[in-house]
Design an enzyme around this catalytic site. Structure first.
Site, PDB file in Angstrom:
ATOM      1  N   CYS A 260      39.699  53.947  46.499  1.00  0.00           N
ATOM      2  CA  CYS A 260      40.106  53.864  47.913  1.00  0.00           C
ATOM      3  C   CYS A 260      41.554  54.236  48.180  1.00  0.00           C
ATOM      4  CB  CYS A 260      39.838  52.461  48.433  1.00  0.00           C
ATOM      5  SG  CYS A 260      38.117  52.016  48.259  1.00  0.00           S
TER       6      CYS A 260
HETATM    7  C1  UGA Z   1      41.486  48.438  48.162  1.00  0.00           C
HETATM    8  C2  UGA Z   1      42.065  47.462  49.199  1.00  0.00           C
HETATM    9  O1  UGA Z   1      42.828  46.439  48.533  1.00  0.00           O
HETATM   10  C3  UGA Z   1      40.948  46.809  50.011  1.00  0.00           C
HETATM   11  O2  UGA Z   1      41.507  46.002  51.039  1.00  0.00           O
HETATM   12  C4  UGA Z   1      40.095  47.928  50.657  1.00  0.00           C
HETATM   13  O3  UGA Z   1      39.044  47.409  51.422  1.00  0.00           O
HETATM   14  C5  UGA Z   1      39.528  48.790  49.548  1.00  0.00           C
HETATM   15  O4  UGA Z   1      40.610  49.374  48.809  1.00  0.00           O
HETATM   16  C6  UGA Z   1      38.672  49.850  50.196  1.00  0.00           C
HETATM   17  O5  UGA Z   1      39.196  50.626  51.016  1.00  0.00           O
HETATM   18  O6  UGA Z   1      37.465  49.855  50.002  1.00  0.00           O
HETATM   19  P1  UGA Z   1      40.453  48.153  45.712  1.00  0.00           P
HETATM   20  O7  UGA Z   1      40.443  49.648  45.643  1.00  0.00           O
HETATM   21  O8  UGA Z   1      39.259  47.398  45.293  1.00  0.00           O
HETATM   22  O9  UGA Z   1      40.766  47.651  47.218  1.00  0.00           O
HETATM   23  O10 UGA Z   1      41.634  47.684  44.763  1.00  0.00           O
HETATM   24  P2  UGA Z   1      43.012  46.902  44.917  1.00  0.00           P
HETATM   25  O11 UGA Z   1      42.812  45.501  44.514  1.00  0.00           O
HETATM   26  O12 UGA Z   1      43.626  47.172  46.229  1.00  0.00           O
HETATM   27  O13 UGA Z   1      43.876  47.637  43.776  1.00  0.00           O
HETATM   28  C7  UGA Z   1      44.149  49.035  43.856  1.00  0.00           C
HETATM   29  C8  UGA Z   1      45.091  49.478  42.758  1.00  0.00           C
HETATM   30  O14 UGA Z   1      46.406  49.016  43.022  1.00  0.00           O
HETATM   31  C9  UGA Z   1      44.736  48.976  41.347  1.00  0.00           C
HETATM   32  O15 UGA Z   1      44.863  50.058  40.447  1.00  0.00           O
HETATM   33  C10 UGA Z   1      45.772  47.915  41.071  1.00  0.00           C
HETATM   34  O16 UGA Z   1      46.066  47.786  39.710  1.00  0.00           O
HETATM   35  C11 UGA Z   1      46.974  48.458  41.842  1.00  0.00           C
HETATM   36  N1  UGA Z   1      47.954  47.430  42.244  1.00  0.00           N
HETATM   37  C12 UGA Z   1      47.598  46.452  43.118  1.00  0.00           C
HETATM   38  C13 UGA Z   1      49.253  47.476  41.742  1.00  0.00           C
HETATM   39  O17 UGA Z   1      49.618  48.387  40.955  1.00  0.00           O
HETATM   40  N2  UGA Z   1      50.146  46.535  42.143  1.00  0.00           N
HETATM   41  C14 UGA Z   1      49.838  45.544  43.009  1.00  0.00           C
HETATM   42  O18 UGA Z   1      50.715  44.732  43.346  1.00  0.00           O
HETATM   43  C15 UGA Z   1      48.521  45.507  43.507  1.00  0.00           C
END
Ligand code: UGA
Length: 415
Positions: A260
């Site tokens: 996403c």
């Molecule tokens: C993301 C959004 O968080 C959701 O709100 C949204 O609904 C979803 O996309 C979507 O559009 O369907 P998701 O892709 O499941 O959710 O994953 P996240 O938990 O957001 O993590 C995304 C990436 O960011 C991961 O690789 C994670 O490791 C990284 N991340 C996250 C960081 O590097 N640092 C952080 O502080 C948080």
């Protein structure tokens, strides 16, 4: 309510089982026979916490035929919108589905609401979906209603997020359409924001691109901090007390992946360019993310020559608790390591098999064997990595695993 969900990817399937659990009559429609069979056998192709349990306790109808949505009061469109070569969100699958729904609308006597849940470029519902539906000879706002209501589900936590939303966004063509959808959500305690279709589409993209921006921002600060001998995690903690900033999504590291954040960022960049606007900030968020991942390889090179060295990788999934490797930082890092002539062995508790289909040439081993490499790179913060014994090892940490600090040589990617 009688509800049809078109598209059984993770948004469609999770929405379907949750709405069924809440007492609605749900029909899941997908043209992919394998997906439908897997759902019928309660063995969905995606992993989501609590999903199989919910499938087992709910009574959901499934079908390969759009006509099954004929009796529905609400039809949700949950079709995927993958990235095209220029980053734009591709709408052809969505278009095909809407044409089929239009056939249903043509024959329907009673009013129903068609609601787009897919992530789409702003303008899509009004400029593409409604005209296609109106090809049925029926008129939006009169014979049928139209809404756009994005989902904010995190992979792995999608059921929890659906049942406990922070907000419900209802983009509506007209009041009657919005009232129908609002009625579905009447027992939820989350704030409901009602707005127009384009704004709802933009809220989704802006939310994901903001989260991506937060991550690239803290990674940038981390890179500066590292040179100044300041711990970016302490800095983030101090910043987070300010509730205008917030403490979440400030974990610095190798950057963001998944299906996403990168896709929506590229989608918004592409849409902006189409309308003649150069979104420089968003472009830099994306650039920083790729450069951030490759920084881990640069750090390894500082310690030894990568040619013929063995690099052990802990974590291949784009985040913990999933087997999903889409846009995982591990992909560009492994590519770079192989390009440098390194040998790679890797471990992930869930994602190794998916990774093997992309990189059959690397070795997949146990986590203990990964430690037995010239250097170890941590790319996903799986809980179990915090229980390993890193003493005597060289570790480059891309995700801030506390236990890894016990390594002989330890470096964080930006701390
Ligand atoms: C993301 C959004 O968080 C959701 O709100 C949204 O609904 C979803 O996309 C979507 O559009 O369907 P998701 O892709 O499941 O959710 O994953 P996240 O938990 O957001 O993590 C995304 C990436 O960011 C991961 O690789 C994670 O490791 C990284 N991340 C996250 C960081 O590097 N640092 C952080 O502080 C948080």
């Amino acid at each position: 309510m009688r509800i049809s969900i078109i598209g059984t990817g993770y948004v469609g399937l999770v929405t379907g089982v949750c709405l069924a659990k809440l007492g609605n009559e749900v029909t899941l429609v997908d043209v992919d026979k394998k997906k439908i069979e897997a759902i019928n056998q309660k063995r969905p192709s995606i992993y989501e916490e609590g999903l199989v349990e919910l499938l087992n306790v709910t009574d959901i109808e499934t079908s390969l035929d759009f006509k099954k949505s004929f009796g529905s009061e609400l039809i949700f469109i949950c079709i995927g919108t993958p990235s095209g070569d220029d980053g734009s969100l591709l709408l052809d699958q969505l278009e095909t589905a809407v044409k089929q729904i239009s056939q249903v609308v043509r024959r329907k006597e009673e009013y129903c609401v068609v609601c787009v849940k897919s992530t789409v470029p702003p303008g899509t519902t009004r400029e593409l979906v409604i005209p296609l539906l109106e090809k049925s000879g029926k008129e939006a706002g009169k014979h049928f209603g139209v809404c756009m209501s994005p989902e904010f589900l995190r992979e792995g936590k999608a059921i929890y997020d659906l049942m406990n939303p922070a907000r419900i966004i209802i983009g509506e063509y007209d009041k009657r359409s919005g009232d129908t959808l609002a009625n579905l959500y009447k027992d939820f305690s989350a704030p409901i924001m009602r707005t127009n279709l384009g704004t709802a589409e933009m809220i989704k993209l802006a939310s994901n691109t903001f989260l991506a921006t937060k991550i690239s921002f803290i990674n940038e600060i981390g890179n500066i901090c590292k040179q100044l001998n300041i711990d970016v995690y302490e800095v983030a903690k101090g910043m987070g007390f300010d509730d205008r900033i917030g403490s979440k999504f400030l974990n610095a590291g190798v950057g963001f992946g998944g299906s996403c954040l990168p896709k929506d960022l590229r989608g918004l960049i592409a849409r902006s360019k189409q309308i003649g606007y150069e979104p420089k900030l968003l472009q830099e968020v994306l650039n920083r993310n790729d450069e951030q991942a490759l920084k881990s390889v640069e750090l390894l090179k500082k310690h030894f020559n990568l040619k013929n060295a063995t690099v052990g990788i802990l974590g291949l999934a784009f985040k913990p608790e999933t087997d999903d490797i889409r846009e995982s930082r591990a992909i560009i890092i492994v590519e770079a390591l192989l390009h440098e002539g390194a040998k790679v062995k890797a471990y992930d508790p869930l994602a190794a098999e998916n990774f093997r289909s992309l990189f059959p040439q690397i070795e997949y081993v146990t986590k203990e064997e990964v430690l037995n490499s010239d250097a170890v790179l941590i790319l996903t913060e799986w809980e179990e990595f915090n229980r390993l014994d890193y003493s005597g090892k060289i570790v480059i940490d891309g995700r801030r695993v506390p236990k890894a600090k016990g390594a002989r040589i330890y470096e964080g990617v930006c701390w």
